[in-house]
Write a protein that holds these residues in place. Structure first.
Motif, PDB file in Angstrom:
ATOM      1  N   ARG A 190       0.880  -1.035   0.021  1.00  0.00           N
ATOM      2  CA  ARG A 190       0.014  -0.001  -0.025  1.00  0.00           C
ATOM      3  C   ARG A 190       0.860   1.226   0.116  1.00  0.00           C
ATOM      4  N   ILE A 191       1.965   1.302   0.751  1.00  0.00           N
ATOM      5  CA  ILE A 191       2.818   2.342   0.804  1.00  0.00           C
ATOM      6  C   ILE A 191       3.438   2.805  -0.122  1.00  0.00           C
ATOM      7  N   ILE A 192       4.064   1.679  -1.035  1.00  0.00           N
ATOM      8  CA  ILE A 192       4.791   1.860  -2.045  1.00  0.00           C
ATOM      9  C   ILE A 192       3.894   2.376  -3.230  1.00  0.00           C
ATOM     10  N   ARG A 243      -5.436  -9.875  -7.262  1.00  0.00           N
ATOM     11  CA  ARG A 243      -5.792  -9.915  -5.837  1.00  0.00           C
ATOM     12  C   ARG A 243      -6.874  -9.338  -5.377  1.00  0.00           C
ATOM     13  N   ARG A 244      -7.612  -9.534  -4.467  1.00  0.00           N
ATOM     14  CA  ARG A 244      -8.739  -8.742  -3.464  1.00  0.00           C
ATOM     15  C   ARG A 244      -8.048  -8.194  -2.539  1.00  0.00           C
ATOM     16  N   PHE A 245      -8.228  -6.994  -2.413  1.00  0.00           N
ATOM     17  CA  PHE A 245      -7.777  -6.220  -1.055  1.00  0.00           C
ATOM     18  C   PHE A 245      -8.916  -5.686  -0.212  1.00  0.00           C
ATOM     19  N   ASP A 246      -8.684  -5.748   0.881  1.00  0.00           N
ATOM     20  CA  ASP A 246      -9.700  -4.963   1.945  1.00  0.00           C
ATOM     21  C   ASP A 246      -9.769  -3.436   1.735  1.00  0.00           C
ATOM     22  N   ASP A 247      -8.483  -2.812   1.697  1.00  0.00           N
ATOM     23  CA  ASP A 247      -8.098  -1.516   1.656  1.00  0.00           C
ATOM     24  C   ASP A 247      -8.470  -1.174   0.127  1.00  0.00           C
ATOM     25  N   GLU A 248      -9.389  -0.109   0.098  1.00  0.00           N
ATOM     26  CA  GLU A 248      -9.942   0.508  -1.088  1.00  0.00           C
ATOM     27  C   GLU A 248      -8.818   1.170  -1.722  1.00  0.00           C
ATOM     28  N   ASP A 249      -8.078   2.063  -0.921  1.00  0.00           N
ATOM     29  CA  ASP A 249      -6.915   2.643  -1.462  1.00  0.00           C
ATOM     30  C   ASP A 249      -5.978   1.947  -2.236  1.00  0.00           C
ATOM     31  N   ILE A 250      -5.775   0.678  -1.957  1.00  0.00           N
ATOM     32  CA  ILE A 250      -4.776  -0.312  -2.726  1.00  0.00           C
ATOM     33  C   ILE A 250      -5.360  -0.207  -4.052  1.00  0.00           C
ATOM     34  N   THR A 251      -6.583  -0.635  -4.220  1.00  0.00           N
ATOM     35  CA  THR A 251      -7.261  -0.744  -5.439  1.00  0.00           C
ATOM     36  C   THR A 251      -7.294   0.418  -6.269  1.00  0.00           C
ATOM     37  N   ALA A 252      -7.710   1.587  -5.684  1.00  0.00           N
ATOM     38  CA  ALA A 252      -7.534   2.862  -6.522  1.00  0.00           C
ATOM     39  C   ALA A 252      -6.361   3.228  -6.983  1.00  0.00           C
ATOM     40  N   ASP A 253      -5.283   3.011  -6.198  1.00  0.00           N
ATOM     41  CA  ASP A 253      -3.929   3.315  -6.579  1.00  0.00           C
ATOM     42  C   ASP A 253      -3.478   2.418  -7.681  1.00  0.00           C
ATOM     43  N   VAL A 254      -3.768   1.066  -7.644  1.00  0.00           N
ATOM     44  CA  VAL A 254      -3.446   0.058  -8.777  1.00  0.00           C
ATOM     45  C   VAL A 254      -4.128   0.691 -10.132  1.00  0.00           C
ATOM     46  N   GLU A 255      -5.443   0.919 -10.093  1.00  0.00           N
ATOM     47  CA  GLU A 255      -6.089   1.362 -11.402  1.00  0.00           C
ATOM     48  C   GLU A 255      -5.454   2.758 -11.764  1.00  0.00           C
ATOM     49  N   TYR A 256      -5.180   3.637 -11.056  1.00  0.00           N
ATOM     50  CA  TYR A 256      -4.693   4.986 -11.211  1.00  0.00           C
ATOM     51  C   TYR A 256      -3.326   4.853 -12.136  1.00  0.00           C
ATOM     52  N   LEU A 257      -2.207   3.887 -11.273  1.00  0.00           N
ATOM     53  CA  LEU A 257      -1.152   3.683 -11.746  1.00  0.00           C
ATOM     54  C   LEU A 257      -0.970   2.886 -13.190  1.00  0.00           C
ATOM     55  N   SER A 258      -1.827   1.539 -13.178  1.00  0.00           N
ATOM     56  CA  SER A 258      -2.069   1.143 -14.264  1.00  0.00           C
ATOM     57  C   SER A 258      -2.684   1.970 -15.758  1.00  0.00           C
ATOM     58  N   GLU A 259      -3.352   2.732 -15.333  1.00  0.00           N
ATOM     59  CA  GLU A 259      -3.612   3.932 -16.389  1.00  0.00           C
ATOM     60  C   GLU A 259      -2.614   4.536 -16.970  1.00  0.00           C
ATOM     61  N   LYS A 260      -2.212   5.254 -16.040  1.00  0.00           N
ATOM     62  CA  LYS A 260      -0.923   6.336 -16.110  1.00  0.00           C
ATOM     63  C   LYS A 260       0.143   5.493 -16.857  1.00  0.00           C
ATOM     64  N   LEU A 261       0.574   4.350 -16.550  1.00  0.00           N
ATOM     65  CA  LEU A 261       1.705   3.593 -17.104  1.00  0.00           C
ATOM     66  C   LEU A 261       1.454   3.011 -18.422  1.00  0.00           C
ATOM     67  N   ALA A 309       1.380   4.125  -2.942  1.00  0.00           N
ATOM     68  CA  ALA A 309       0.930   5.713  -2.545  1.00  0.00           C
ATOM     69  C   ALA A 309       2.226   6.664  -2.963  1.00  0.00           C
ATOM     70  N   VAL A 310       3.575   6.013  -2.769  1.00  0.00           N
ATOM     71  CA  VAL A 310       4.605   6.617  -3.302  1.00  0.00           C
ATOM     72  C   VAL A 310       4.868   6.920  -4.732  1.00  0.00           C
ATOM     73  N   PHE A 311       4.300   5.829  -5.469  1.00  0.00           N
ATOM     74  CA  PHE A 311       4.331   5.886  -6.912  1.00  0.00           C
ATOM     75  C   PHE A 311       3.360   6.839  -7.443  1.00  0.00           C
ATOM     76  N   ARG A 312       2.220   6.917  -6.741  1.00  0.00           N
ATOM     77  CA  ARG A 312       1.163   7.602  -7.223  1.00  0.00           C
ATOM     78  C   ARG A 312       1.572   9.036  -7.113  1.00  0.00           C
ATOM     79  N   ASN A 313       2.203   9.587  -5.702  1.00  0.00           N
ATOM     80  CA  ASN A 313       2.553  10.636  -5.647  1.00  0.00           C
ATOM     81  C   ASN A 313       3.737  11.177  -6.536  1.00  0.00           C
ATOM     82  N   LEU A 314       4.478  10.172  -6.939  1.00  0.00           N
ATOM     83  CA  LEU A 314       5.556  10.656  -7.950  1.00  0.00           C
ATOM     84  C   LEU A 314       4.970  11.027  -9.332  1.00  0.00           C
TER      85      LEU A 314
END
Length: 548
Positions: free
Chosen positions: A342-344, A383-401, A346-351
């Motif tokens: 999750r924290i990694i 994978r399934r995550f209980d933390d919604e932030d992880i799912t949101a960050d994965v979607e955001y990063l996938s789209e940008k990359l 979040a760092v990638f998203r901020n970058l």
């Protein structure tokens, strides 16, 4: 007023309930200090004696009515007493007061100001003590004074404190890794003993031998690198009583590095402190520790520090100059803990989000693609995550990359790979078309990429990186007319020639090819010069013949 980034306090986890430091603090709270003996020996004043004695008995009531006196007394005691057990008790008491009510930090600042006392000095002095508990408790109190009140730490004290935290991280991580290595050796010895007894064959000396020993040793050593405490439990299952004392030497240093990291997590929430931390070369220290195999809790805390740094747009833009993306990409591919993932992310998203220059965000996207982050994101999507932030960050990063891949030119891909320092035989290196079109671009930004290649040849120990760097330098010289001259000016020719005697045959081969290209280029250049001279002579002779 300090401008702290708003973060839920549970993310900081200042005092873990099971931490060794907190267990020590719980023991210290049960002790009784003979304050009367200090007063009788005139080591404390009668006023301070009454204040601390009453505070011991009825803290809340006395503090509410005599807050200024309590602050004055505690500062006096910290400044003038020296016995370890007494200082430990005072620090625990003071830390408890601040933990119960953050507004008391401002009370300490205001009272110290009225008394014209420096609130920072007494606690900064304690950082030089030999007792680990005193050092870490003083450090934690300093972090609270610096972050929870309306006054910021003065610049000179701030630099000293941040340098202290940086040095403590480095020394504790080194000590921790040394203990891990020793633990690995002990595990190996235990494995030889326990698994050897189960073997059916003997060597020519008659010792028991297990055919699976090497595999077992390798497996155990890999597990050791993940977590010292977990590893010790595995070892202790075989020999719990014999090695019980040795487990105790692993836990404290592990705990101290976590305590130091918690202080840094607090400090870097304040924007004014972030640039000061960069000024003492703090990011390099974080990356150096993360590049070693510390346990997941330390990984999380140090990556948390990088995360809060990336909330500053200027720092987010410069972050990958410290190779943050390659290191975090490696951890992401190996980690099994959701909090670290999750924290990694979040760092990638901020970058990508925080830099104001869109070209920097694009470079960061390309760097992530180069470091195989897209592959990890595709795995995480399954994978399934209980933390919604992880799912949101994965979607955001996938789209940008994915978008960055579509816009990625071969030169962008090459430049990102070189800047990452992680050269590999990707298709772009072997493309003659690429070198014909782009060799001259290695001269851009004062030969930035060429300088990096020379630097890698000089410093890298990796055979693949050295081989690729030699090849690229050879292609640059072959396709750029002044390449040999430029390379000599940068000192690259001598470095390439040094690798002619490298222990790895592939490095020797690529170095030899590069040197041949240097020499061939030289002869081709002379040949072209002779051709030009001949043409000039013919052109000069023609008019004379015409007149005749």
């Amino acid at each position: 007023m300090t401008t702290a980034l708003y973060l839920p306090e549970e993310n900081i986890d200042m005092i873990a309930a099971t931490s060794v430091l907190q267990q020590q603090a719980a023991d210290i709270r049960t002790k009784t200090i003979n304050w009367a003996s200090y007063m009788q020996s005139q080591m404390i004043s009668d006023e301070d004696y009454r204040a601390i004695s009453t505070l011991d008995k009825s803290r809340a009531a006395y503090l509410a009515q005599n807050s200024s006196q309590v602050v004055k007394t505690l500062l006096n005691l910290v400044s003038h007493l020296s016995k370890d057990s007494t200082i430990q008790y005072i620090l625990v008491l003071l830390d408890d007061l601040l933990q119960e009510d953050r507004s008391r930090v401002d009370l300490f600042h205001d009272t110290a100001g009225k008394l014209k006392q420096c609130i920072w000095g007494p606690f900064l002095n304690l950082l030089n003590r030999q007792d680990g508990f005193i050092v870490n408790m003083a450090s934690r109190i300093l972090a609270k004074f610096a972050c929870w009140g309306h006054e910021t730490m003065p610049k000179s004290d701030l630099n000293f404190y941040l340098q202290f935290l940086k040095d403590q991280l480095a020394s504790n991580s080194t000590s921790y890794l040394q203990e891990m290595a020793q633990l690995a050796k002990r595990t190996q010895a235990i494995l030889v003993h326990t698994h050897g007894l189960q073997g059916n064959s003997k060597d020519h000396h008659g010792h028991q031998y297990s055919p699976n020993l090497a595999q077992l040793q390798q497996q155990h050593q890999q597990e050791l690198v993940v977590s010292a405490n977990e590893s010790y439990r595995q070892v202790s299952n075989s020999s719990e009583q014999a090695h019980q004392q040795e487990a105790k030497c692993v836990i404290p240093n592990n705990e101290y590095i976590q305590s130091v990291a918690r202080c840094l997590q607090m400090m870097l929430r304040v924007d004014e402190y972030r640039f000061a931390f960069v000024g003492v070369d703090g990011i390099s220290t974080l990356i150096r520790i993360l590049s070693t195999r510390v346990n997941f809790q330390v990984q999380y805390q140090l990556i948390f520090c990088l995360w809060v740094l990336t909330f500053n747009p200027l720092l987010a833009a410069k972050m990958n100059k410290f190779s943050v993306i390659p290191i975090l990409a490696d951890i992401l591919s190996d980690c099994a803990k959701e909090k670290v993932t999750r924290i990694i992310l979040a760092v990638f998203r901020n970058l990508i989000e925080k830099p104001e220059d869109t070209s920097v965000a694009k470079d960061h996207c390309i760097a992530m693609v180069q470091c195989k982050v897209l592959k990890q994101l595709s795995i995480l999507e399954q994978r399934r995550f209980d933390d919604e932030d992880i799912t949101a960050d994965v979607e955001y990063l996938s789209e940008k990359l994915q978008n960055s891949v579509q816009d990625l030119s071969s030169y962008d891909e090459y430049a990102t790979e070189v800047r990452s320092g992680r050269l590999e035989w990707s298709p772009v290196h072997k493309s003659a078309k690429f070198w014909r079109e782009n060799a001259q671009r290695l001269n851009e930004k004062n030969y930035e990429l060429l300088r990096i290649l020379v630097h890698l040849l000089e410093t890298s120990k990796d055979a693949i990186i050295l081989s690729v760097a030699c090849f690229d330098i050879g292609e640059y010289v072959r396709h750029y007319p002044r390449g040999k001259h430029v390379l000599e000016q940068l000192g690259g020719k001598q470095i390439v020639m040094q690798h002619l005697g490298h222990e790895d045959p592939n490095v020797r081969y690529e170095a030899l090819l590069a040197v041949q290209k240097l020499m061939v280029h030289n002869w081709e250049y002379l040949g072209k010069q002779l051709e030009k001279e001949n043409e000039n002579q013919k052109q000069g002779a023609a008019p004379i013949a015409g007149k005749a």
